[in-house]
Design an enzyme around this catalytic site. Structure first.
Site, PDB file in Angstrom:
ATOM      1  N   GLN A 117      -7.162   3.823  -6.453  1.00  0.00           N
ATOM      2  CA  GLN A 117      -6.573   3.145  -5.305  1.00  0.00           C
ATOM      3  C   GLN A 117      -6.969   3.809  -3.990  1.00  0.00           C
ATOM      4  O   GLN A 117      -7.057   3.160  -2.951  1.00  0.00           O
ATOM      5  CB  GLN A 117      -5.050   3.110  -5.440  1.00  0.00           C
ATOM      6  CG  GLN A 117      -4.566   2.326  -6.642  1.00  0.00           C
ATOM      7  CD  GLN A 117      -5.049   0.880  -6.635  1.00  0.00           C
ATOM      8  OE1 GLN A 117      -4.735   0.121  -5.728  1.00  0.00           O
ATOM      9  NE2 GLN A 117      -5.842   0.511  -7.635  1.00  0.00           N
ATOM     10  N   HIS A 136      -9.757   2.253  -1.834  1.00  0.00           N
ATOM     11  CA  HIS A 136      -9.589   1.043  -1.023  1.00  0.00           C
ATOM     12  C   HIS A 136      -9.936   1.295   0.427  1.00  0.00           C
ATOM     13  O   HIS A 136     -10.497   0.435   1.105  1.00  0.00           O
ATOM     14  CB  HIS A 136      -8.149   0.532  -1.125  1.00  0.00           C
ATOM     15  CG  HIS A 136      -7.926  -0.421  -2.252  1.00  0.00           C
ATOM     16  ND1 HIS A 136      -8.221  -1.755  -2.167  1.00  0.00           N
ATOM     17  CD2 HIS A 136      -7.427  -0.221  -3.494  1.00  0.00           C
ATOM     18  CE1 HIS A 136      -7.921  -2.352  -3.308  1.00  0.00           C
ATOM     19  NE2 HIS A 136      -7.433  -1.442  -4.135  1.00  0.00           N
ATOM     20  N   GLU A 184       3.890   0.298  -2.647  1.00  0.00           N
ATOM     21  CA  GLU A 184       3.375  -0.985  -3.136  1.00  0.00           C
ATOM     22  C   GLU A 184       3.215  -0.972  -4.661  1.00  0.00           C
ATOM     23  O   GLU A 184       3.741  -1.818  -5.365  1.00  0.00           O
ATOM     24  CB  GLU A 184       2.033  -1.252  -2.464  1.00  0.00           C
ATOM     25  CG  GLU A 184       1.314  -2.493  -2.929  1.00  0.00           C
ATOM     26  CD  GLU A 184      -0.071  -2.625  -2.326  1.00  0.00           C
ATOM     27  OE1 GLU A 184      -0.614  -3.734  -2.346  1.00  0.00           O
ATOM     28  OE2 GLU A 184      -0.617  -1.599  -1.848  1.00  0.00           O
ATOM     29  N   HIS A 185       2.441  -0.027  -5.169  1.00  0.00           N
ATOM     30  CA  HIS A 185       2.183   0.086  -6.612  1.00  0.00           C
ATOM     31  C   HIS A 185       2.824   1.358  -7.148  1.00  0.00           C
ATOM     32  O   HIS A 185       2.634   2.444  -6.583  1.00  0.00           O
ATOM     33  CB  HIS A 185       0.679   0.186  -6.905  1.00  0.00           C
ATOM     34  CG  HIS A 185      -0.145  -0.916  -6.328  1.00  0.00           C
ATOM     35  ND1 HIS A 185      -0.972  -0.746  -5.225  1.00  0.00           N
ATOM     36  CD2 HIS A 185      -0.276  -2.209  -6.698  1.00  0.00           C
ATOM     37  CE1 HIS A 185      -1.587  -1.891  -4.959  1.00  0.00           C
ATOM     38  NE2 HIS A 185      -1.182  -2.793  -5.836  1.00  0.00           N
ATOM     39  N   ASP A 223      -4.536  -5.437  -9.888  1.00  0.00           N
ATOM     40  CA  ASP A 223      -5.450  -5.822  -8.814  1.00  0.00           C
ATOM     41  C   ASP A 223      -6.435  -6.891  -9.252  1.00  0.00           C
ATOM     42  O   ASP A 223      -6.798  -7.780  -8.468  1.00  0.00           O
ATOM     43  CB  ASP A 223      -6.250  -4.604  -8.344  1.00  0.00           C
ATOM     44  CG  ASP A 223      -5.459  -3.693  -7.434  1.00  0.00           C
ATOM     45  OD1 ASP A 223      -4.384  -4.100  -6.962  1.00  0.00           O
ATOM     46  OD2 ASP A 223      -5.927  -2.558  -7.186  1.00  0.00           O
ATOM     47  N   HIS A 256      31.609 -31.279  17.010  1.00  0.00           N
ATOM     48  CA  HIS A 256      31.634 -31.155  15.559  1.00  0.00           C
ATOM     49  C   HIS A 256      32.971 -31.677  15.009  1.00  0.00           C
ATOM     50  O   HIS A 256      33.018 -32.392  14.007  1.00  0.00           O
ATOM     51  CB  HIS A 256      31.475 -29.688  15.141  1.00  0.00           C
ATOM     52  CG  HIS A 256      30.089 -29.139  15.289  1.00  0.00           C
ATOM     53  ND1 HIS A 256      29.478 -28.987  16.506  1.00  0.00           N
ATOM     54  CD2 HIS A 256      29.206 -28.687  14.349  1.00  0.00           C
ATOM     55  CE1 HIS A 256      28.281 -28.464  16.327  1.00  0.00           C
ATOM     56  NE2 HIS A 256      28.079 -28.273  15.024  1.00  0.00           N
TER      57      HIS A 256
END
Length: 442
Positions: free
Chosen positions: A251, A254, A319-320, A353, A413
């Site tokens: 990762q 990335h 995230e992961h 992924d 109303h």
């Protein structure tokens, strides 16, 4: 909660920092496209991507030719992955039921899940051709029932990314444009002479694409405010340090701003992982990127026990999150803050992924504390309806409405409620005059 670091992040002032005024650049591009339409799109595509074909939209003949150029194994793999994504998305859609309930005699309330009409799916292609993003955005939208999906993906070094086009086409994209960056996102959001305006934008991207989605949110819907990829591994003494190191670096590649974190109950596992990361970087082809992210943003935290490890992981809200412990499924009840969990050594983030079927568009930068990732439900508008069929109940609701509205000083109303109480229960009100309720003359 205090942390015992075996390795602590040491970001520099420039780690992951853009070298330009991203919000200002994005704002100018959006404004220009809003004003000049296709002409502005062409200018920015030429400026940023050196790409200015006669038409950014691929014709059906273009798509057929491009797909035919993709190796058969790649096409087979795309179909397999998309089948996995589709199966999971279909299960998600099946879990969302329309319903109608009679909450009291003659009062019916209902809920419908209606898809948005048009989605713009952005598939990045800068550093890597992320064709998997086509599966995640387009397949999921189509399972949700979206009638029209536009796919945009940039050229890569002046060439059409054939595999990405094939993925968009096989996923069900109704139109495909070779167009990237802010100009693609803005064109889909505001509409031009040749690109229809969408209702919803989905898909990851660089800092400029993320900022464009942020600025356009409200004018259109978006999936997430996405940031750099994040990975966190919770490991005990049973974990394989070589596997931990491999998955952290998977990762980290990335981008230079992608943090990778290990939280472990074993000092031995932690120190061996650090050693192995340094060793593996000597042979990793993407080491020029991964070395920066691991070196400056990588962390290894020593926890006293697994429960503390889970508590620290929840503070990161990454995230992961991978779980390498004796009983990995404990994380399902011990943890709350994550985009996606990957349980046990036979599972890895790279599966999510690329191929396993769950969606890889996930919350980053702590957003998992309040939202999940992209799924079928993001493309659906949950709407309600109501119908009263019982006159007496309508009258009683009118009385209740009148009292509730006047408590808030909403006289208009209240009168809507009064009128139903008058018609169905015979209540009288000074403001209702019989002569004003006569039907108009023909």
């Amino acid at each position: 909660m205090s942390r015992n670091y075996l390795k602590k992040a040491t970001p520099t002032a420039t780690t992951g920092a853009p070298t330009a005024d991203v919000p200002s650049i994005v704002r100018n591009v959006i404004d220009d496209i809003r004003h000049d339409g296709d002409a502005a799109v062409r200018r920015y595509s030429d400026k940023f991507d050196k790409w200015m074909p006669e038409s950014f939209k691929l014709s059906s003949e273009d798509i057929e030719r491009i797909v035919a150029s993709v190796p058969q194994q790649t096409l087979d793999d795309i179909r397999t992955v998309q089948a996995n994504v589709r199966k999971f998305a279909e299960a998600q859609r099946a879990s969302l039921q329309d319903f109608e309930v009679e909450i009291q005699p003659g009062v019916f309330l209902g809920q419908l899940n209606n898809p948005v009409a048009t989605v713009g799916a952005y598939v990045p292609g800068g550093r890597y051709p992320l064709l998997a993003s086509a599966h995640m955005t387009v397949v999921t939208a189509k399972v949700a029932g979206v009638p029209h999906v536009i796919g945009c993906t940039p050229p890569i070094r002046g060439e059409i990314p054939s595999a990405t086009v094939a993925a968009l086409h096989l996923a069900g994209a109704d139109e495909i444009f070779i167009l990237g960056g802010v100009q693609a996102v803005a064109a889909m959001a505001v509409g031009t002479e040749t690109i229809r305006k969408v209702d919803f934008l989905a898909g990851p991207g660089n800092a400029f694409v993320a900022e464009a989605k942020r600025q356009l949110f409200g004018e259109v819907g978006i999936d997430l405010f996405a940031g750099p990829t994040e990975v966190l591994i919770v490991a005990d003494e049973t974990a394989d340090p070589f596997m931990v190191a491999t998955d952290l670096l998977s990762q980290a590649e990335h981008g230079p701003d992608s943090p990778a974190v290990l939280i472990t109950t074993s000092e031995g596992v932690g120190r061996k992982t650090i050693e192995l990361c340094d060793s593996l970087l000597t042979t990793l082809s993407t080491a020029d990127i991964a070395r920066v992210s691991w070196g400056q943003l990588g962390e290894v935290v020593l926890a006293k026990d697994v429960d503390e490890a889970y508590a620290i992981a929840d503070e990161y809200a990454f995230e992961h999150v991978q779980i390498f412990t004796k009983t990995p499924r404990d994380a399902l009840t011990k943890m709350k803050n994550y985009g996606a969990l990957f349980l046990g050594p036979m599972t890895c983030v790279s599966y999510g992924d690329k191929c396993i079927g769950t969606n890889h568009v996930l919350p980053t930068r702590g957003a998992s504390r309040y939202t999940g990732g992209l799924w079928v439900g993001k493309y659906l508008r949950t709407v309600t309806y109501q119908e009263v069929r019982n006159a007496e109940v309508s009258g009683k609701l009118g009385q209740l409405c009148g009292r509730a509205a006047r408590a808030e000083l909403f006289e208009g109303h209240a009168r809507s409620g009064d009128l139903r109480a008058h018609d169905h229960l015979g209540d009288t009100y000074d403001w209702i005059k019989a002569e004003e309720r006569q039907p108009p003359e023909a």
